[in-house]
Design a protein around this motif. Structure first.
Motif, mmCIF file in Angstrom:
data_model
loop_
_atom_site.group_PDB
_atom_site.id
_atom_site.type_symbol
_atom_site.label_atom_id
_atom_site.label_comp_id
_atom_site.label_asym_id
_atom_site.label_seq_id
_atom_site.Cartn_x
_atom_site.Cartn_y
_atom_site.Cartn_z
ATOM 1 N N ILE A 151 36.170 20.842 45.618
ATOM 2 C CA ILE A 151 36.878 21.278 44.368
ATOM 3 C C ILE A 151 35.882 22.008 43.396
ATOM 4 C CG2 ILE A 151 37.747 20.387 42.110
ATOM 5 C CD1 ILE A 151 39.123 18.332 43.957
ATOM 6 N N PHE A 152 34.665 21.375 43.194
ATOM 7 C CA PHE A 152 33.691 21.797 42.366
ATOM 8 C C PHE A 152 32.998 22.888 42.976
ATOM 9 C CE2 PHE A 152 33.775 17.624 40.521
ATOM 10 C CZ PHE A 152 33.973 17.963 39.209
ATOM 11 N N LEU A 153 32.679 23.064 44.364
ATOM 12 C CA LEU A 153 32.301 24.353 44.858
ATOM 13 C C LEU A 153 33.067 25.514 44.689
ATOM 14 C CD1 LEU A 153 30.356 25.555 46.928
ATOM 15 C CD2 LEU A 153 31.843 24.940 48.807
ATOM 16 N N GLY A 154 34.399 25.370 44.868
ATOM 17 C CA GLY A 154 35.523 26.659 44.852
ATOM 18 C C GLY A 154 35.409 26.892 43.153
ATOM 19 N N LEU A 155 35.453 25.774 42.301
ATOM 20 C CA LEU A 155 35.732 26.263 40.654
ATOM 21 C C LEU A 155 34.446 26.952 40.241
ATOM 22 C CD1 LEU A 155 37.509 25.347 38.544
ATOM 23 C CD2 LEU A 155 36.104 23.240 38.102
ATOM 24 N N ASN A 156 33.191 26.413 41.012
ATOM 25 C CA ASN A 156 31.959 27.088 40.245
ATOM 26 C C ASN A 156 31.886 28.596 40.719
ATOM 27 O OD1 ASN A 156 29.402 26.242 38.961
ATOM 28 N ND2 ASN A 156 28.708 27.225 40.886
ATOM 29 N N ASP A 157 32.271 28.790 42.189
ATOM 30 C CA ASP A 157 32.205 30.066 42.684
ATOM 31 C C ASP A 157 33.139 30.947 42.159
ATOM 32 O OD1 ASP A 157 30.336 29.190 44.278
ATOM 33 O OD2 ASP A 157 31.354 29.433 46.177
ATOM 34 N N GLY A 158 34.278 30.665 41.753
ATOM 35 C CA GLY A 158 35.252 31.271 41.293
ATOM 36 C C GLY A 158 34.975 31.637 39.823
ATOM 37 N N LEU A 159 34.491 30.888 39.128
ATOM 38 C CA LEU A 159 33.692 31.098 37.674
ATOM 39 C C LEU A 159 32.783 32.110 37.558
ATOM 40 C CD1 LEU A 159 33.868 27.536 36.140
ATOM 41 C CD2 LEU A 159 34.924 29.435 35.194
ATOM 42 N N VAL A 160 31.757 31.863 38.348
ATOM 43 C CA VAL A 160 30.624 32.935 38.381
ATOM 44 C C VAL A 160 30.949 34.116 38.894
ATOM 45 C CG1 VAL A 160 28.255 33.198 39.298
ATOM 46 C CG2 VAL A 160 29.023 30.883 38.602
ATOM 47 N N GLU A 161 31.512 34.349 39.966
ATOM 48 C CA GLU A 161 31.783 35.605 40.862
ATOM 49 C C GLU A 161 32.823 36.242 39.919
ATOM 50 O OE1 GLU A 161 33.103 34.828 44.820
ATOM 51 O OE2 GLU A 161 31.431 33.682 45.168
ATOM 52 N N ILE A 162 33.924 35.999 39.526
ATOM 53 C CA ILE A 162 34.889 36.783 38.761
ATOM 54 C C ILE A 162 34.240 37.080 37.159
ATOM 55 C CG2 ILE A 162 37.414 36.893 37.960
ATOM 56 C CD1 ILE A 162 36.709 36.934 41.045
ATOM 57 N N LEU A 163 33.389 36.232 36.691
ATOM 58 C CA LEU A 163 32.879 36.346 35.429
ATOM 59 C C LEU A 163 31.879 37.873 35.808
ATOM 60 C CD1 LEU A 163 32.204 36.174 32.674
ATOM 61 C CD2 LEU A 163 30.604 34.368 33.154
ATOM 62 N N GLY A 164 31.087 37.800 36.877
ATOM 63 C CA GLY A 164 30.391 38.759 37.161
ATOM 64 C C GLY A 164 31.143 40.033 37.296
ATOM 65 N N ALA A 165 32.210 39.726 38.050
ATOM 66 C CA ALA A 165 33.180 41.014 38.512
ATOM 67 C C ALA A 165 33.719 41.478 37.139
ATOM 68 C CB ALA A 165 34.478 40.756 39.192
ATOM 69 N N VAL A 166 34.207 40.903 36.370
ATOM 70 C CA VAL A 166 34.985 41.278 34.871
ATOM 71 C C VAL A 166 33.693 42.108 34.182
ATOM 72 C CG1 VAL A 166 35.480 40.563 32.676
ATOM 73 C CG2 VAL A 166 36.757 39.517 34.583
ATOM 74 N N SER A 167 32.532 41.642 34.083
ATOM 75 C CA SER A 167 31.476 42.155 33.524
ATOM 76 C C SER A 167 31.158 43.646 34.020
ATOM 77 C CB SER A 167 30.304 41.361 33.379
ATOM 78 O OG SER A 167 30.483 40.303 32.789
ATOM 79 N N GLY A 168 31.178 43.701 35.359
ATOM 80 C CA GLY A 168 30.970 44.880 36.140
ATOM 81 C C GLY A 168 32.174 45.941 35.732
ATOM 82 N N PHE A 169 33.340 45.368 35.831
ATOM 83 C CA PHE A 169 34.430 46.319 35.814
ATOM 84 C C PHE A 169 34.379 46.812 34.367
ATOM 85 C CE2 PHE A 169 36.717 43.700 39.212
ATOM 86 C CZ PHE A 169 36.235 44.599 40.188
#
Length: 320
Positions: A151-169
């Motif tokens: 749960i925490f692995l998926g949650l943490n990865d989703g937060l970090v990766e998509i935050l980075g994606a939003v910033s890049g976009f």
């Protein structure tokens, strides 16, 4: 007994207040949990009462009141356990046990040749022979540690990766609608990728175990048919679902009209701090170090992603 001049006052205060916090928490949790947990908590209360009295005598201290930080921490733990019930109580007990053992072991390594080392040895024996056994017997029936980890692995990865994606976009496009579409599709793809990765990994492990058992059976050797606690399909669904939940957090501000990545950075950053605290608490890791590590990773992801998006926009004319 050590005199006040012979010990570190900060260390003495920490050891006493930590035991006082655990004792206060156990007493509070006893009133909001099930009967099995109450029996364990009754025994833990006796042990913690003995430990608190021991350290007060050892350091010749009459400290009996929690400081503000620990009072707030106590209030937060009780609130969470009231909201989420027995499962939260079990997680709290297990995490406190892990943290206590790691703390006392690290201190014992430093002071093992002196009077404090002997005192710590006695506390650790209590931890290993009594508290650890009690907590393990209770939590092993109620908690699947691998599911919590997923749960925490998926949650943490989703937060970090998509935050980075939003910033890049935002750096590349600058248009909220385009960012929303791009980030949403990235989140879905990431969730499916995480789920597939978990499924393949666990399926492979399962096949290896089955092959090993079949080999021993053929050779006539003794073997035990191992049943994996983690099932590939259910674990992949947990990881993928947790990832998409984490990914939603930085996307929501864009959905509600944010024109840049600042709101996503704030919401996701706050959630990342909360998740880092929970992960650190459950694993017994130093909370500040865990938060700092995750914030450094997030900062790097945001800065690099935004820079790449900006470069793409300026050099290659990426625009909407």
């Amino acid at each position: 007994m050590m005199t006040p001049q012979q010990h570190d006052p900060t260390l003495a205060r920490t050891l006493i207040l930590d035991e006082l916090f655990d004792l206060s928490l156990y007493k509070a949790l006893r009133d909001i949990t099930d009967r099995d947990s109450q029996k364990v908590l009754d025994e833990l209360i006796l042990v913690e009462t003995k430990h608190l009295a021991f350290w007060q005598r050892f350091f010749d201290s009459k400290l009996t009141t929690l400081d503000l930080g620990r009072r707030l921490k106590l209030w937060f733990f009780i609130l969470v356990c009231r909201v989420f019930g027995s499962i939260a109580v079990h997680l709290a007990l297990e995490a406190i046990e892990v943290y206590g053992v790691r703390k006392y072991l690290s201190l014992w390594k430093l002071y093992q040749d002196g009077p404090l080392g002997e005192a710590l040895k006695g506390i650790l024996l209590d931890e290993f022979k009594h508290e650890d056994v009690l907590v393990t017997q209770l939590t092993e029936r109620k908690i699947n540690p691998e599911k919590i980890r997923h749960i925490f692995l998926g949650l943490n990865d989703g937060l970090v990766e998509i935050l980075g994606a939003v910033s890049g976009f935002f750096g590349a496009f600058g248009d909220a609608v385009t960012v929303l579409i791009a980030a949403s599709t990235t989140a879905v793809a990431g969730s499916l990728s995480m789920a597939a990765g978990a499924y393949v990994a666990l399926s492979s492990e399962q096949e290896v175990q089955q092959t090993e058992v079949a080999k021993k059976r053929f050779l006539g050797e003794e073997h035990t048919a191992l049943e994996m606690e983690e099932q590939p399909l259910s674990s992949s669904l947990v990881v993928g679902g947790a990832y998409i939940v984490g990914a939603i957090v930085p996307v929501l501000p864009v959905l509600f009209g944010a024109k840049d990545a600042l709101f996503s950075l704030f919401t996701a950053g706050s959630m990342i701090v909360a998740v880092s605290m929970l992960l650190a608490f459950l694993s017994g890791m130093n909370i500040r170090r865990r938060i700092l590590m995750n914030l450094v990773i997030v900062t790097a992801a945001v800065v690099i992603s935004y820079a790449i998006g900006t470069v793409a926009k300026n050099l290659w004319g990426v625009s909407v």
